[in-house]
Design an enzyme around this catalytic site. Sequence first.
Site, PDB file in Angstrom:
ATOM      1  N   GLY A 217       0.469   6.448   6.054  1.00  0.00           N
ATOM      2  CA  GLY A 217       0.729   7.508   5.362  1.00  0.00           C
ATOM      3  C   GLY A 217      -0.487   7.280   4.238  1.00  0.00           C
TER       4      GLY A 217
ATOM      5  N   GLN B 239      -3.042   8.908  -4.530  1.00  0.00           N
ATOM      6  CA  GLN B 239      -3.671   7.504  -4.299  1.00  0.00           C
ATOM      7  C   GLN B 239      -4.969   7.402  -3.795  1.00  0.00           C
ATOM      8  OE1 GLN B 239      -0.804   6.903  -0.821  1.00  0.00           O
ATOM      9  NE2 GLN B 239      -0.852   4.780  -1.471  1.00  0.00           N
TER      10      GLN B 239
ATOM     11  N   CYS C 271       2.757  -0.668   0.928  1.00  0.00           N
ATOM     12  CA  CYS C 271       1.985   0.902   0.266  1.00  0.00           C
ATOM     13  C   CYS C 271       0.344   0.225  -0.082  1.00  0.00           C
ATOM     14  CB  CYS C 271       2.673   1.030  -1.070  1.00  0.00           C
ATOM     15  SG  CYS C 271       1.850   2.508  -1.929  1.00  0.00           S
ATOM     16  N   LEU C 272      -0.349   1.044   0.385  1.00  0.00           N
ATOM     17  CA  LEU C 272      -1.765   0.767   0.060  1.00  0.00           C
ATOM     18  C   LEU C 272      -1.996   0.581  -1.367  1.00  0.00           C
ATOM     19  CD1 LEU C 272      -3.272   3.496   2.779  1.00  0.00           C
ATOM     20  CD2 LEU C 272      -2.983   0.909   3.316  1.00  0.00           C
TER      21      LEU C 272
ATOM     22  N   HIS D 152       8.532   8.202   1.619  1.00  0.00           N
ATOM     23  CA  HIS D 152       7.433   7.504   0.766  1.00  0.00           C
ATOM     24  C   HIS D 152       6.245   8.125   0.074  1.00  0.00           C
ATOM     25  CE1 HIS D 152       5.040   3.546   0.458  1.00  0.00           C
ATOM     26  NE2 HIS D 152       4.211   4.494  -0.037  1.00  0.00           N
ATOM     27  N   GLU D 153       5.668   9.106   0.893  1.00  0.00           N
ATOM     28  CA  GLU D 153       4.644   9.895   0.439  1.00  0.00           C
ATOM     29  C   GLU D 153       4.870  11.048  -0.569  1.00  0.00           C
ATOM     30  OE1 GLU D 153       1.955   8.594   0.975  1.00  0.00           O
ATOM     31  OE2 GLU D 153       2.665   7.142   2.715  1.00  0.00           O
TER      32      GLU D 153
ATOM     33  N   HIS E 196       5.516   9.391  -3.745  1.00  0.00           N
ATOM     34  CA  HIS E 196       3.787   9.605  -4.447  1.00  0.00           C
ATOM     35  C   HIS E 196       3.599  10.618  -5.280  1.00  0.00           C
ATOM     36  CE1 HIS E 196       2.115   5.787  -3.553  1.00  0.00           C
ATOM     37  NE2 HIS E 196       2.473   5.941  -2.117  1.00  0.00           N
TER      38      HIS E 196
HETATM   39 ZN    ZN Z   1       2.361   4.193  -0.911  1.00  0.00          ZN
END
Ligand code: ZN
Length: 166
Positions: free
Chosen positions: A51, A56, A94-95, A136-137, A140
């Site tokens: 995701g 991000q 998480c990226l 999760h997204e 963000h």
């Molecule tokens: Zn993330």
Amino acid sequence: FGFFKIMLLKIEKYPSKILLKPNQKVEVIDEKIKKLISDMEETMYAAEGRGLAAPQVGVNLQIIVVDSGDKLQAFVNPEIIKTSKKSEIMEEGCLSLPGIEVKVKRFWQIEVKTLNIEGKEIKFKTEGLLARIIQHEIDHLNGKLILDRANLFTRRKIIKKLTNKI
Ligand code: ZN
């Protein structure tokens, strides 16, 4: 068939301030937004994520792309409108926080209201992994990281680890 150049976008990493800024609703899904979405998708796959949210990649708009393993989907202005009583704890990465894993409690099932890429409002229910990724997204989009979902002890430990690396 037009020439469509795909770009990999730079992923904002903690403690980037962009991750904490408010994210605006998308007014019109025009060619620019569609291009952003397709670049986000490529960037997510290149980074082996499941995701990715627009902040991000440095864009403070309410857009997410997700793929729990069966299909790629993009959501614009997504909102969680219902949640199950049941929740589940699982480790998440998480990226924007490379090398970090945090146990996060998420609702097992959610109902989502969102625009699809054609700008049509849709509602759907989902559960398990996809529900987790979407939560999760959407976090963000609200300036929240998995770090904010961790308990104080874990949070301190992670921040120490991250700031030692910088
Ligand atoms: Zn993330």
